[in-house]
Design a protein around this motif. Structure first.
Motif, PDB file in Angstrom:
ATOM      1  N   VAL A 252       1.059  -1.407  -0.370  1.00  0.00           N
ATOM      2  CA  VAL A 252      -0.304   0.028   0.142  1.00  0.00           C
ATOM      3  C   VAL A 252       1.269   1.423  -0.322  1.00  0.00           C
ATOM      4  CG1 VAL A 252      -1.645   1.360   1.538  1.00  0.00           C
ATOM      5  CG2 VAL A 252      -1.682  -1.319   1.858  1.00  0.00           C
ATOM      6  N   ALA A 253       1.884   1.080   0.770  1.00  0.00           N
ATOM      7  CA  ALA A 253       2.819   2.358   0.547  1.00  0.00           C
ATOM      8  C   ALA A 253       3.329   2.871  -0.373  1.00  0.00           C
ATOM      9  CB  ALA A 253       4.058   2.194   2.046  1.00  0.00           C
ATOM     10  N   VAL A 254       3.949   1.243  -1.012  1.00  0.00           N
ATOM     11  CA  VAL A 254       4.785   1.471  -1.931  1.00  0.00           C
ATOM     12  C   VAL A 254       3.798   2.572  -3.313  1.00  0.00           C
ATOM     13  CG1 VAL A 254       5.319   0.951  -4.189  1.00  0.00           C
ATOM     14  CG2 VAL A 254       6.723   0.463  -1.766  1.00  0.00           C
ATOM     15  N   ALA A 255       2.501   1.537  -3.162  1.00  0.00           N
ATOM     16  CA  ALA A 255       1.684   1.975  -4.523  1.00  0.00           C
ATOM     17  C   ALA A 255       1.245   3.231  -4.340  1.00  0.00           C
ATOM     18  CB  ALA A 255       0.237   0.864  -4.610  1.00  0.00           C
ATOM     19  N   VAL A 256       0.298   3.410  -3.077  1.00  0.00           N
ATOM     20  CA  VAL A 256       0.017   5.378  -3.117  1.00  0.00           C
ATOM     21  C   VAL A 256       1.160   6.313  -3.483  1.00  0.00           C
ATOM     22  CG1 VAL A 256      -0.852   6.710  -1.206  1.00  0.00           C
ATOM     23  CG2 VAL A 256      -1.781   4.277  -1.466  1.00  0.00           C
ATOM     24  N   SER A 257       2.331   5.893  -2.902  1.00  0.00           N
ATOM     25  CA  SER A 257       4.268   7.052  -3.099  1.00  0.00           C
ATOM     26  C   SER A 257       4.020   7.491  -4.664  1.00  0.00           C
ATOM     27  CB  SER A 257       4.599   6.847  -1.722  1.00  0.00           C
ATOM     28  OG  SER A 257       5.715   5.532  -2.293  1.00  0.00           O
ATOM     29  N   THR A 258       3.844   6.184  -5.163  1.00  0.00           N
ATOM     30  CA  THR A 258       4.487   6.147  -6.576  1.00  0.00           C
ATOM     31  C   THR A 258       3.550   6.872  -7.425  1.00  0.00           C
ATOM     32  OG1 THR A 258       6.155   4.205  -6.188  1.00  0.00           O
ATOM     33  CG2 THR A 258       5.333   5.162  -8.746  1.00  0.00           C
TER      34      THR A 258
ATOM     35  N   ARG B 237      -7.791   8.286 -13.036  1.00  0.00           N
ATOM     36  CA  ARG B 237      -8.526   8.555 -12.142  1.00  0.00           C
ATOM     37  C   ARG B 237      -7.663   7.325 -10.676  1.00  0.00           C
ATOM     38  NH1 ARG B 237     -15.125   9.251 -11.663  1.00  0.00           N
ATOM     39  NH2 ARG B 237     -14.230  10.238 -10.496  1.00  0.00           N
ATOM     40  N   HIS B 238      -7.733   8.717  -9.178  1.00  0.00           N
ATOM     41  CA  HIS B 238      -6.717   8.101  -8.452  1.00  0.00           C
ATOM     42  C   HIS B 238      -7.705   6.890  -7.725  1.00  0.00           C
ATOM     43  CE1 HIS B 238      -4.260  11.226  -9.849  1.00  0.00           C
ATOM     44  NE2 HIS B 238      -3.625  10.599  -9.084  1.00  0.00           N
ATOM     45  N   ALA B 239      -8.896   7.089  -7.239  1.00  0.00           N
ATOM     46  CA  ALA B 239     -10.146   6.420  -6.980  1.00  0.00           C
ATOM     47  C   ALA B 239     -10.442   4.698  -7.513  1.00  0.00           C
ATOM     48  CB  ALA B 239     -11.459   7.122  -7.190  1.00  0.00           C
ATOM     49  N   TRP B 240      -9.517   4.859  -8.896  1.00  0.00           N
ATOM     50  CA  TRP B 240      -8.996   3.643  -9.214  1.00  0.00           C
ATOM     51  C   TRP B 240      -8.407   3.603  -9.734  1.00  0.00           C
ATOM     52  CZ3 TRP B 240     -13.925   0.867 -10.692  1.00  0.00           C
ATOM     53  CH2 TRP B 240     -15.074   1.583 -10.236  1.00  0.00           C
ATOM     54  N   VAL B 241      -6.874   3.786  -9.630  1.00  0.00           N
ATOM     55  CA  VAL B 241      -5.805   3.580 -10.091  1.00  0.00           C
ATOM     56  C   VAL B 241      -4.797   3.073  -8.172  1.00  0.00           C
ATOM     57  CG1 VAL B 241      -3.939   3.754 -10.611  1.00  0.00           C
ATOM     58  CG2 VAL B 241      -5.593   4.683 -11.540  1.00  0.00           C
ATOM     59  N   LEU B 242      -5.528   3.653  -7.829  1.00  0.00           N
ATOM     60  CA  LEU B 242      -4.347   3.460  -6.228  1.00  0.00           C
ATOM     61  C   LEU B 242      -5.253   2.088  -5.297  1.00  0.00           C
ATOM     62  CD1 LEU B 242      -5.327   7.251  -4.151  1.00  0.00           C
ATOM     63  CD2 LEU B 242      -3.180   5.527  -5.535  1.00  0.00           C
ATOM     64  N   PRO B 243      -6.196   1.647  -5.372  1.00  0.00           N
ATOM     65  CA  PRO B 243      -6.912   0.195  -5.261  1.00  0.00           C
ATOM     66  C   PRO B 243      -6.253  -0.599  -6.389  1.00  0.00           C
ATOM     67  CG  PRO B 243      -8.470   1.747  -5.153  1.00  0.00           C
ATOM     68  CD  PRO B 243      -7.599   2.418  -5.745  1.00  0.00           C
ATOM     69  N   GLY B 244      -6.428  -0.575  -7.505  1.00  0.00           N
ATOM     70  CA  GLY B 244      -5.588  -1.172  -8.355  1.00  0.00           C
ATOM     71  C   GLY B 244      -3.750  -1.228  -8.086  1.00  0.00           C
ATOM     72  N   ALA B 245      -3.388  -0.262  -8.062  1.00  0.00           N
ATOM     73  CA  ALA B 245      -2.281  -0.767  -7.446  1.00  0.00           C
ATOM     74  C   ALA B 245      -1.692  -0.838  -7.070  1.00  0.00           C
ATOM     75  CB  ALA B 245      -1.572   1.106  -7.591  1.00  0.00           C
ATOM     76  N   ALA B 246      -2.295  -1.432  -5.796  1.00  0.00           N
ATOM     77  CA  ALA B 246      -2.295  -1.411  -4.196  1.00  0.00           C
ATOM     78  C   ALA B 246      -2.467  -2.928  -3.855  1.00  0.00           C
ATOM     79  CB  ALA B 246      -3.053  -0.721  -3.255  1.00  0.00           C
ATOM     80  N   LEU B 247      -3.673  -3.219  -5.079  1.00  0.00           N
ATOM     81  CA  LEU B 247      -3.275  -5.287  -5.221  1.00  0.00           C
ATOM     82  C   LEU B 247      -2.771  -5.759  -6.335  1.00  0.00           C
ATOM     83  CD1 LEU B 247      -7.521  -5.247  -5.773  1.00  0.00           C
ATOM     84  CD2 LEU B 247      -6.373  -6.012  -3.629  1.00  0.00           C
ATOM     85  N   LEU B 248      -2.229  -4.728  -6.985  1.00  0.00           N
ATOM     86  CA  LEU B 248      -1.174  -5.449  -7.830  1.00  0.00           C
ATOM     87  C   LEU B 248       0.038  -4.991  -6.797  1.00  0.00           C
ATOM     88  CD1 LEU B 248      -1.692  -3.871 -11.047  1.00  0.00           C
ATOM     89  CD2 LEU B 248      -1.249  -6.105 -11.147  1.00  0.00           C
ATOM     90  N   GLY B 249       0.628  -4.633  -5.935  1.00  0.00           N
ATOM     91  CA  GLY B 249       1.957  -4.908  -5.264  1.00  0.00           C
ATOM     92  C   GLY B 249       1.526  -5.646  -4.189  1.00  0.00           C
ATOM     93  N   LEU B 250       0.861  -5.633  -3.760  1.00  0.00           N
ATOM     94  CA  LEU B 250       0.918  -7.518  -2.660  1.00  0.00           C
ATOM     95  C   LEU B 250       0.825  -8.634  -3.163  1.00  0.00           C
ATOM     96  CD1 LEU B 250       0.124  -8.316  -0.145  1.00  0.00           C
ATOM     97  CD2 LEU B 250      -2.380  -8.297   0.062  1.00  0.00           C
ATOM     98  N   LEU B 251       0.245  -8.615  -4.578  1.00  0.00           N
ATOM     99  CA  LEU B 251       0.270  -9.489  -6.063  1.00  0.00           C
ATOM    100  C   LEU B 251       1.877 -10.028  -5.844  1.00  0.00           C
ATOM    101  CD1 LEU B 251      -1.066 -12.256  -7.020  1.00  0.00           C
ATOM    102  CD2 LEU B 251      -1.594 -10.331  -8.686  1.00  0.00           C
TER     103      LEU B 251
END
Length: 337
Positions: free
Chosen positions: A71-77, A282-296
């Motif tokens: 979450v930290a890396v995805a949101v910050s990037t 749009r950040h409302a979509w990209v942030l959750p998607g990036a966080a899920l991809l990061g954890l995956l």
């Protein structure tokens, strides 16, 4: 014939209504969630020997650390790429990872490897976070929001500072005892195997608070992504939003790096894949998607590390290998676009 086909494809894409596009993005997030859940289940259960309670406890702690870092890396990037308006830059351009390496190297040189490794992990974590946050906050607030050329100054300064930190690290490394240098090497690679529980809890709270604050900025960040002049013309206080976003970036990167160590290309990988899969900025979509991809990516990489390589490598090597390929592809693709 080719032009006609392109025209029909363009008309088909334009024919999708906003609810249809939202439904498609929701389905994409659901698929990512399911894949992540499968990877998590495999990570928790595959090749368990001995006590299940002990195995689940240890693996659960590592999984929690991966979730915090993802979450930290995805949101910050994503935030950093928004305010710089560049899809191949990450916060590491400012030299956070190299500063972390320098801190560890100087600590081992001045205090000794035995003192560093036996120091309270919470104290080490606090020192590293404060130094990294202070470094990022000073640079970001002094550079951004004044002119359109700030991004070029940032890149140039990031290269200079990164080279300076690397040179200082090499200089100090030559003065360290060879036996202590081996201990130093263990401190420099990202690892989820020895995360302290209290540090993990504190990191999770910090990341949750910063992410909640960022979520309130999402509408204004969508406008900032359109460019400085456009954002100002639409009534957004560009400098204030950018400073708030960059302060959040500094905190998130500092927490993730101090918790497990540097993972250079993870943010670049997940941020760009999220935009490609969701088809929106749009950040409302990209942030959750990036966080899920990061954890995956982290859970999948850890599985590959354990089951394929037998712990003969580090997770950062696996992630950086894939992320490096994506980075090269982006560099080749951007001039063509």
């Amino acid at each position: 014939m080719t032009e006609l086909a392109r025209s029909r494809r363009g008309q088909g894409a334009a024919a999708l209504t906003a609810p249809q596009r939202a439904t498609r993005r929701r389905r994409t997030l659901v698929v990512l969630g399911v894949l992540t859940a499968v990877a998590v289940a495999a990570f928790l259960t595959v090749d368990v020997t001995g006590s299940w309670d002990y195995a689940l406890q240890q693996r659960g702690r590592r999984l929690a650390a991966m979730a915090v870092v993802a979450v930290a890396v995805a949101v910050s990037t994503v935030l950093f790429q928004t305010v710089t308006n560049n899809r191949i830059l990450t916060p590491e351009i400012m030299g956070f990872d190299r500063l972390f390496v320098l801190i560890q190297t100087v600590g081992v040189f001045v205090l000794g490897a035995a003192t560093v490794t036996t120091t309270d992990p919470r104290l080490r974590f606090a020192i590293e976070v404060v130094v990294l946050i202070g470094f990022g906050a000073v640079l970001y607030r002094s550079l951004f929001g004044r002119t359109e050329r700030d991004v070029y100054v940032l890149v140039l300064l990031g290269v200079v500072l990164g080279s300076t930190f690397t040179s200082l690290t090499l200089l100090v490394s030559r003065l360290i005892d060879p036996n202590e240098f081996l201990t130093l090497q263990d401190l420099l690679f990202a690892s989820f195997n020895s995360v302290d529980r209290q540090m993990l809890a504190l990191s999770a709270v910090l990341v949750a608070l910063v992410t909640a604050g960022v979520w309130r900025l999402l509408p204004r960040l969508d406008v900032v992504a359109l460019g400085r002049d456009t954002a100002i013309g639409l009534g957004v206080d560009h400098r204030r939003v950018v400073n708030q976003a960059l302060l959040a970036v500094a905190v998130l990167v500092a927490v993730a790096t101090a918790l497990v160590g540097p993972i250079t290309f993870l943010g670049l990988l997940v941020a760009n894949l999220a935009r490609q899969l969701l088809g929106t900025h749009r950040h409302a979509w990209v942030l959750p998607g990036a966080a899920l991809l990061g954890l995956l990516a982290l859970v999948g990489g850890q599985l590959v590390l354990e089951q394929v390589f037998g712990f003969n490598s580090s997770l950062s090597v696996v992630v950086n290998f894939v992320g490096g390929i994506v980075f090269i592809a982006l560099l080749i693709r951007q001039p063509r676009q």
